[in-house]
Design a protein around this motif. Structure first.
Motif, PDB file in Angstrom:
ATOM      1  N   SER A 285       1.359  -1.401  -0.225  1.00 56.10           N
ATOM      2  CA  SER A 285      -0.414   0.150   0.083  1.00 56.10           C
ATOM      3  C   SER A 285       0.702   0.887   0.215  1.00 56.10           C
ATOM      4  O   SER A 285       0.564   1.792  -0.443  1.00 56.10           O
ATOM      5  CB  SER A 285      -1.256  -0.002   0.998  1.00 56.10           C
ATOM      6  OG  SER A 285      -0.283   0.125   2.351  1.00 56.10           O
TER       7      SER A 285
ATOM      8  N   ASN B 240       1.198   4.345  -2.701  1.00 60.00           N
ATOM      9  CA  ASN B 240       0.759   5.633  -2.787  1.00 60.00           C
ATOM     10  C   ASN B 240       1.942   6.361  -2.106  1.00 60.00           C
ATOM     11  O   ASN B 240       1.693   5.705  -0.935  1.00 60.00           O
ATOM     12  CB  ASN B 240      -0.756   5.277  -1.907  1.00 60.00           C
ATOM     13  CG  ASN B 240      -1.251   6.976  -1.255  1.00 60.00           C
ATOM     14  OD1 ASN B 240      -0.614   7.862  -1.980  1.00 60.00           O
ATOM     15  ND2 ASN B 240      -2.421   6.931  -1.279  1.00 60.00           N
TER      16      ASN B 240
ATOM     17  N   ASP C 179       2.062   9.374  -1.374  1.00 62.33           N
ATOM     18  CA  ASP C 179       1.510  10.196   0.050  1.00 62.33           C
ATOM     19  C   ASP C 179       1.458   9.092   1.725  1.00 62.33           C
ATOM     20  O   ASP C 179       1.958  10.196   2.394  1.00 62.33           O
ATOM     21  CB  ASP C 179       0.375  10.441  -0.517  1.00 62.33           C
ATOM     22  CG  ASP C 179       0.049  11.330  -1.622  1.00 62.33           C
ATOM     23  OD1 ASP C 179       1.489  11.675  -2.052  1.00 62.33           O
ATOM     24  OD2 ASP C 179      -0.985  11.693  -1.775  1.00 62.33           O
ATOM     25  N   GLU C 180       1.888   7.959   1.422  1.00 60.28           N
ATOM     26  CA  GLU C 180       1.989   7.172   2.540  1.00 60.28           C
ATOM     27  C   GLU C 180       3.412   7.104   3.540  1.00 60.28           C
ATOM     28  O   GLU C 180       4.106   6.717   4.413  1.00 60.28           O
ATOM     29  CB  GLU C 180       1.468   6.055   2.353  1.00 60.28           C
ATOM     30  CG  GLU C 180      -0.530   6.227   2.495  1.00 60.28           C
ATOM     31  CD  GLU C 180      -0.442   4.723   2.221  1.00 60.28           C
ATOM     32  OE1 GLU C 180      -0.274   3.815   3.255  1.00 60.28           O
ATOM     33  OE2 GLU C 180      -1.758   4.430   1.432  1.00 60.28           O
TER      34      GLU C 180
END
Length: 172
Positions: A126, A130, A132-133
């Motif tokens: 994940s 992404n 942004d994580e």
């Protein structure tokens, strides 16, 4: 002493194509040729190539090595300029180490936060999916043989899939 290129390669532990490359860019002088057009080198070439190999092992780029070789040809001059080259290289190494430490922390966090259950809940996947994580806005460029594949300080890149351009740096 007439040392053929194969023997020079063995003594210096540098491959023949690399010796030819160094010769073509002027890091070592062009070797005299025999009547049969074979290259023959002297002991100075062995010493110069050993210097180059060691400098490359320490991560110096070709231009820094060229400058250091030139400086070494004036043994009575001040070593301040050589020290400056080494200090600049050391600063670059320290910067890369700091970037790699951030990368290590990010990867360790990915593994630590993962439940190690199923792919559907895999934290590593994940985070990779992404950006942004991630903790950092960007990550150091891959390094191959002491050369960054993307130059440090390069302009932020934007692609249709990545969203807004990110600046290189530390944690958000």
């Amino acid at each position: 002493m007439n040392i053929p290129i194969g023997e020079l390669s063995r003594r210096s532990r540098i491959k023949i194509p690399t010796i030819r490359y160094y010769e073509s860019i002027g890091l070592i002088p062009r070797a005299p040729r025999s009547e049969g057009n074979r290259r023959f080198y002297d002991l100075a070439a062995v010493e110069r190539l050993s210097f180059i190999r060691h400098a490359r092992e320490l991560g110096f780029d070709i231009e820094a090595i060229r400058d250091l070789l030139t400086l070494s040809e004036a043994p009575q001059s001040s070593c301040a300029e050589a020290d400056g080259i080494v200090l600049r290289h050391l600063a670059n190494v320290e910067q890369r180490i700091a970037q790699l430490e951030l990368l290590r922390a990010e990867l360790a966090r990915m593994v630590h936060e993962c439940a190690h259950d199923r792919m559907a809940t895999c934290r590593a996947i994940s985070i990779l999916a992404n950006h942004d994580e991630c903790l950092a806005d960007s990550h150091p460029a891959p390094v191959a043989h002491g050369h960054e594949l993307m130059s440090a300080g390069a302009a932020p890149q934007r692609s249709a899939r990545s969203g807004p351009a990110r600046l290189q740096g530390g944690p958000r």
